[in-house]
Design a protein around this motif. Sequence first.
Motif, short mmCIF file in Angstrom:
data_model
loop_
_atom_site.label_atom_id
_atom_site.label_comp_id
_atom_site.label_asym_id
_atom_site.label_seq_id
_atom_site.Cartn_x
_atom_site.Cartn_y
_atom_site.Cartn_z
N CYS A 212 51.33 12.20 3.25
CA CYS A 212 50.70 12.63 4.50
C CYS A 212 50.32 14.10 4.40
O CYS A 212 51.07 14.92 3.89
CB CYS A 212 51.68 12.42 5.66
N HIS B 229 50.09 16.10 6.73
CA HIS B 229 50.73 16.90 7.77
C HIS B 229 51.96 17.58 7.20
O HIS B 229 51.98 18.78 7.01
CB HIS B 229 51.09 15.99 8.95
N LEU B 230 52.98 16.79 6.87
CA LEU B 230 54.21 17.37 6.33
C LEU B 230 54.72 16.60 5.13
O LEU B 230 55.85 16.78 4.71
CB LEU B 230 55.27 17.42 7.42
N GLY B 231 53.91 15.71 4.58
CA GLY B 231 54.27 15.12 3.30
C GLY B 231 55.08 13.84 3.32
O GLY B 231 55.57 13.40 2.30
N CYS B 232 55.22 13.19 4.47
CA CYS B 232 55.89 11.89 4.48
C CYS B 232 54.97 10.84 3.83
O CYS B 232 53.77 11.01 3.80
CB CYS B 232 56.16 11.44 5.91
N CYS C 218 51.55 7.20 9.53
CA CYS C 218 52.71 7.96 9.05
C CYS C 218 53.89 7.73 9.98
O CYS C 218 53.75 7.84 11.20
CB CYS C 218 52.36 9.43 8.97
N CYS D 146 56.45 9.60 10.42
CA CYS D 146 57.18 10.82 10.80
C CYS D 146 56.67 11.44 12.10
O CYS D 146 57.45 11.77 12.98
CB CYS D 146 57.12 11.84 9.69
N HIS D 147 55.34 11.65 12.22
CA HIS D 147 54.83 12.18 13.48
C HIS D 147 53.59 11.42 13.93
O HIS D 147 52.82 11.89 14.75
CB HIS D 147 54.51 13.67 13.37
N GLY D 148 53.38 10.25 13.32
CA GLY D 148 52.36 9.35 13.82
C GLY D 148 50.92 9.64 13.42
O GLY D 148 50.01 9.19 14.09
N SER D 149 50.70 10.38 12.35
CA SER D 149 49.32 10.58 11.91
C SER D 149 48.73 9.26 11.43
O SER D 149 49.42 8.46 10.80
CB SER D 149 49.25 11.60 10.78
N PRO E 137 48.80 14.47 14.16
CA PRO E 137 48.62 15.88 13.85
C PRO E 137 48.04 16.19 12.47
O PRO E 137 47.74 17.34 12.21
CB PRO E 137 50.04 16.44 13.95
S1 FES Z 1 54.24 14.04 7.99
FE1 FES Z 1 52.85 12.47 8.47
S2 FES Z 1 52.54 12.86 10.54
FE2 FES Z 1 53.83 14.49 10.06
#
Ligand code: FES
Lengths: 183, 358
Positions: free
Chosen positions: A106, A108-111, A124, A126-129, A141
């Motif tokens: 991802c 955003h933060l790499g999930c 994703c 983790c934060h729904g991207s 995000p």
């Molecule tokens: S790491 Fe994927 S949405 Fe934050």
Amino acid sequence: MSSEKEAVPGKVPEKAKGATPPKVSRRSFLNWIAIGWGSLTAATLVGVAATLRFMFPNVLFEPPSSFKAGFPDEYAVGEVDERWKEKFGVWIVRTTEGFFALLAVCTHLGCPPNWLAAEAKYKCPCHGSGFYRTGINFEGPAPRPLERARIMLADDGQILVDKSRKFLWEKGEWEDPESFLKV
Amino acid sequence: MQFVKDLFNFLSSPAIFFTLVIVLFFVALRTRRLWTDRVGTVALVAVVVYFVVSFFDPNFKKVVTAPDNVPIVGMLFLIGFFAWFSLKQAYENDDRMARGEPPAEKLETDEKVWCWPDLVYTELIALLVASIVLLVWAILIEAPLEEPASITVAPNPSKAPWYFLGLQEMLVYFDPWLAGVVFPSLIILGLMALPYIDTNPKGNGYYTFRERAREIALFLFGFLVLWVFMIMTGTFLRGPNWNFFGPYEYWDPHKLVPLNNINFSEFIWVRWLGTGLPQQWLAREIFGILVVLAYFLALPPLLARRWLNDIHRKMGAARYAVGIVLILSMIALPIKMYLRWIFNLKYIIAIPEFFFNI
Ligand code: FES
């Protein structure tokens, strides 16, 4: 409280009287100090060195960054292929024109996102991207699309994916011929 | 029954629930009659009954009794108790002082209380009790271990440890470097700076609300609404794919929530001006940059001149500047949350070229 405080100074000399302090010369005292500090410094240095060594393990159980992904006709047109996701973190997408390899990281933060076939999007946890099949981000995000990896044909006709070379959409790199395998 | 559940599910959709919480928070804070033994007991019984009744719902039960979430239920009660207890004492003191009596703490003792033994003994006992509770807990409830970690597969939803769920919730609305680096540092530094920003000696050594209502309201808003409530949201209302779920809703990994997020630049250039996005990033993002600059540079002096005149005079320019920037940063979070919920706004400034997004 105050009575306790007064009692303390009275006790100290009495204790000192009982024990006979050994004679310590100035020189031997300094020697001991030097030995003490010296060994502490040495131990600390060894500790730091050991920690640094820890950063460079002898073996790394990491899958190689490039791998052969089978023959092109093993992929169905229009599919997002998940067979390399778990081992290498790569989706291979077969469009009518050809192939591209999306990195399952991802932006955003790499999930690692999941491919939801029914909704036709990567999502994703983790934060729904969310990302379209192409990797373009559209919800949540994540500020930029998923990254693509180099994809080409090996000499034996198999697809070769090289994750060490990435292609970023926002830098216009998806135009690069190596980011897309035409058939 | 189903109707009530549906109503609760509906009310816990983010924009509605968050608005309700904010309104309730400020109204409750100012309502003196709420902070008494009677209302406290009633509220406690009501919450307990709510939990017991809701337990019959399988979806509710599943989320609430997950080993990860049990402590959050405990925290709900603890935080509720301490908030009520301190406000009760504060309001009682206010009443006493309004009658011309000294605060209750002054009657207890008028002298200095020693750190040793008075405080340390209390702490020692608290430490023992906490250790025992944790030990028993660790023995009784199994650790919620999952499959071995993998860099290519993550559980869905992937939740941070409970104390970071507030941060994780912020990450939904902001870029990682803001929500993960700048805001946490600002929170820590801001809390450390509090005694230097707010030098009002009122309330030292005794509880009071009226003497510093604004400060307390602001602090509790940050703590209860923006931190504790976000932890609750992250724990109970965030399900697979990080979607929102009502308390009685089944955690369906295929729940479809249309969320077509749009950057501010696109709103301006494409929707309002009808031209395409400019190629150059500065031209593209200029409006967002202006908005953010205005928020942090133009708003503080405006506030100082108009509504916060007295505070500005009392604090002096330097203290006011630091304080107001911290407050505005804090308020930026709910603002961004509402913008996302109502307008699907993604980033006000979006410069992926430099990994800079606000
Ligand atoms: S790491 Fe994927 S949405 Fe934050």
